[in-house]
Design a protein around this motif. Sequence first.
Motif, mmCIF file in Angstrom:
data_model
loop_
_atom_site.group_PDB
_atom_site.id
_atom_site.type_symbol
_atom_site.label_atom_id
_atom_site.label_comp_id
_atom_site.label_asym_id
_atom_site.label_seq_id
_atom_site.Cartn_x
_atom_site.Cartn_y
_atom_site.Cartn_z
ATOM 1 N N SER A 110 -1.073 3.059 3.654
ATOM 2 C CA SER A 110 -1.623 4.211 2.940
ATOM 3 C C SER A 110 -1.244 5.516 3.631
ATOM 4 N N PHE A 111 -1.314 5.508 4.975
ATOM 5 C CA PHE A 111 -1.028 6.719 5.741
ATOM 6 C C PHE A 111 0.450 7.109 5.660
ATOM 7 N N PHE A 112 1.323 6.111 5.794
ATOM 8 C CA PHE A 112 2.757 6.400 5.834
ATOM 9 C C PHE A 112 3.402 6.478 4.449
ATOM 10 N N PHE B 145 0.817 -1.210 0.000
ATOM 11 C CA PHE B 145 0.000 0.000 0.000
ATOM 12 C C PHE B 145 0.853 1.264 0.000
ATOM 13 N N VAL B 146 2.042 1.193 0.575
ATOM 14 C CA VAL B 146 2.976 2.315 0.456
ATOM 15 C C VAL B 146 3.225 2.607 -1.019
ATOM 16 N N SER B 147 3.362 1.544 -1.816
ATOM 17 C CA SER B 147 3.640 1.683 -3.239
ATOM 18 C C SER B 147 2.405 2.073 -4.038
ATOM 19 N N VAL B 148 1.287 1.374 -3.834
ATOM 20 C CA VAL B 148 0.125 1.564 -4.696
ATOM 21 C C VAL B 148 -0.527 2.932 -4.487
ATOM 22 N N ILE B 149 -0.413 3.504 -3.282
ATOM 23 C CA ILE B 149 -1.014 4.807 -3.013
ATOM 24 C C ILE B 149 -0.328 5.912 -3.818
ATOM 25 N N VAL B 150 0.910 5.683 -4.227
ATOM 26 C CA VAL B 150 1.617 6.671 -5.049
ATOM 27 C C VAL B 150 0.849 6.933 -6.338
#
Length: 305
Positions: free
Chosen positions: A254-256, A131-136
Amino acid sequence: MLFTSNFYLILLGRFLFGAGTGLYNSLTISLIGDCFEGDEQQNLIGLQSATAALGNSVATFIAGLLLSVNWHSSFLVYLAIIPMIIIFSLGYTKRIEKETSVEVKNDTVAHVNKKLSPAVLLGIFTLFFFFVSVIVMLTSSALAIQQLGLAHSELLSLALAVAGILGSISFIFYGQIHKLFKNFTPVLACVLGFIGYLILLAATNMLVFFIGLVFVSISMIVIPYIYGLILSSVTSSAKNIVISLAMIACNLGSFFSPFIISFLAKIFGASDALSQIKYAAFIFVVIALIFTFSALTSKNKGREQ
């Protein structure tokens, strides 16, 4: 939230709503694990993920329409939870509840140490960074279009919405995908996400950019895979809490995401939108390598046995 303009009361309302839906979401997945197994379980997890994604897209669309009335009206979309509560209450039989409670009593003491097995930890860890990646895709797309100099940038919102819907439709076929690729399913997902980001970086018009968004959206089939991995790795007594931890990992990722991407930007010395997409693509590669190693290891263990 519907009747107040006080920011703190709205924040409290969002917290209470999020806590309630969080409990419900984890139960919808663990209930599938309690009642089904094998290919049928994988198919149903895919359908659950598809309906959740489609529901989110539809709710966002309806909230946007209600927003044209006034911003308070957009909260009316939350009333959709009322018929869901009624349907769930009618469909959740007493027999299932009794069977689950008995199994929980038998499993809690004997298998409590399996709650956080290596497979579960791997799933939660990778969900966070996925999610760190996909939220970009959401946070950097607008600036990336501007940096690439693409025409018709006003179509971005529509492109993201349609790409999200197409990605959610792919969940319907998750059972067949998992049956074909098995433990390499998340590797396939991350490769698709990586290709999607490469397409975004090389886009010459909005159509190509849209295709990249679709690839990244389809990569989210990794989510039902990890839920299935968790369900097959823990006992009934641990399913709810571990699925909840997995969902928390999604939200925390997602937040971080902006903070982690900013940290990578400081390391590599580039913070523009296209560089952020490159960092996200790099994270996909790392996750793919982790799952490739895990799949090969489990395959070798199966041969030894």
